[in-house]
Design a protein around this motif. Structure first.
Motif, PDB file in Angstrom:
ATOM      1  N   GLU A  36       0.918  -1.113   0.005  1.00  0.00           N
ATOM      2  CA  GLU A  36       0.109  -0.096  -0.028  1.00  0.00           C
ATOM      3  C   GLU A  36       0.980   1.164   0.078  1.00  0.00           C
ATOM      4  N   VAL A  37       1.992   1.149   0.434  1.00  0.00           N
ATOM      5  CA  VAL A  37       2.833   2.433   0.347  1.00  0.00           C
ATOM      6  C   VAL A  37       4.168   2.097  -0.338  1.00  0.00           C
ATOM      7  N   LYS A  38       4.591   2.835  -1.284  1.00  0.00           N
ATOM      8  CA  LYS A  38       5.703   2.642  -2.250  1.00  0.00           C
ATOM      9  C   LYS A  38       6.443   3.878  -2.162  1.00  0.00           C
ATOM     10  N   LEU A  39       8.013   3.938  -2.227  1.00  0.00           N
ATOM     11  CA  LEU A  39       8.769   4.889  -2.289  1.00  0.00           C
ATOM     12  C   LEU A  39       9.604   4.785  -3.675  1.00  0.00           C
TER      13      LEU A  39
ATOM     14  N   VAL B 101       9.027  10.054  -4.845  1.00  0.00           N
ATOM     15  CA  VAL B 101       7.477   9.986  -4.989  1.00  0.00           C
ATOM     16  C   VAL B 101       7.047   9.058  -4.190  1.00  0.00           C
ATOM     17  N   LEU B 102       6.325   9.267  -3.245  1.00  0.00           N
ATOM     18  CA  LEU B 102       5.594   8.415  -2.486  1.00  0.00           C
ATOM     19  C   LEU B 102       4.276   8.216  -3.000  1.00  0.00           C
ATOM     20  N   VAL B 103       3.665   6.939  -3.131  1.00  0.00           N
ATOM     21  CA  VAL B 103       2.550   6.593  -3.672  1.00  0.00           C
ATOM     22  C   VAL B 103       2.011   5.727  -2.475  1.00  0.00           C
ATOM     23  N   HIS B 104       0.849   6.213  -2.119  1.00  0.00           N
ATOM     24  CA  HIS B 104       0.163   5.622  -0.861  1.00  0.00           C
ATOM     25  C   HIS B 104      -1.399   5.294  -1.719  1.00  0.00           C
ATOM     26  N   ASN B 105      -1.734   3.702  -1.652  1.00  0.00           N
ATOM     27  CA  ASN B 105      -2.773   3.686  -2.213  1.00  0.00           C
ATOM     28  C   ASN B 105      -3.301   4.269  -3.471  1.00  0.00           C
TER      29      ASN B 105
END
Length: 224
Positions: free
Chosen positions: A7-10, A59-63
């Motif tokens: 659910e959380v990618k950096l 870049v942070l990707v949350h859901n």
């Protein structure tokens, strides 16, 4: 409630102080995430899709929702996961934290970089003085062990470049700017910050950065 890694990618770069800022914030919060390493000068189509405006990391990707720019990401992390606050709860102190973080990016990092990697003597001297003045403002602002008090806060995380990157750059280029004699409080802060367990485990390898900056500086000097 802990989130799954999916659910959380950096998306980041090893050796980037901006990516390291976000990693420190995530680790301070105890947030599980998946790290996606990008390549310098050859960012993936995924990053370009997530950050089409600036086309850079972190870049942070949350859901599946992307957030770009390290300081914006850190504030998002702080507001989304409430444990271990990074920004003060008091509105005035929050504003001050934002002010000094922007100051570090605008008045410390840019002239410090120019000081190290500008060969023109007049420009180098001007940048040196600007950096010295900026560091003095931070020296005067530092009242406790960390800028955030007894615990690491937004200003500390933002200043990771000063604590870890700049001393390496200084060693490579022969600068005598950031020393314990000139800035005793700021220098001691840098030692405490770099040795904080969470910070220490998320800093890149010093030897790798040293070799990278040495090669860059030698190339610059050779092209003069």
């Amino acid at each position: 409630m802990a989130l799954n890694q999916e659910e959380v990618k950096l998306f980041g770069l090893v050796g980037s102080p901006f990516s390291t800022r976000v990693e420190i914030a995530l680790k301070l919060k105890g947030v599980e995430y998946r790290y996606e390493e990008e390549k310098v000068g050859n960012l993936s189509d995924t990053v370009i899709k997530y950050n089409p405006v600036y086309k850079k990391v972190p870049v942070l990707v949350h859901n599946d929702k992307p957030i770009a720019e390290s300081l914006v990401i850190i504030e998002y992390i702080d507001e989304t996961w409430k444990q271990n606050p990074i920004l003060p709860s008091d509105p005035y102190k929050r504003a001050l934290a934002r002010f000094w973080s922007k100051f570090i990016d605008d008045k410390c990092m840019i002239p410090a970089w120019k000081t190290a990697f500008t060969l023109d003597e007049k420009e180098r001297e001007k940048s040196f003085e600007e950096t010295e003045d900026a560091f003095q403002f931070l020296e005067n602002e530092l009242k406790d062990k960390f800028f955030g008090g007894d615990d690491i806060g937004l200003i500390d995380i933002t200043a990771v470049f000063i604590a870890f990157w700049f001393p390496i750059v200084q060693e490579v280029t022969g600068l005598k700017l950031f020393t314990s004699e000139k800035f005793p409080k700021l220098y001691n802060w840098s030692q405490d910050f770099n040795n904080h367990p969470i910070v220490k485990e998320n800093l890149p390898r010093r030897e790798g950065l040293l070799a990278f900056f040495k090669a860059r500086y030698e190339s610059l000097v050779a092209s003069k």
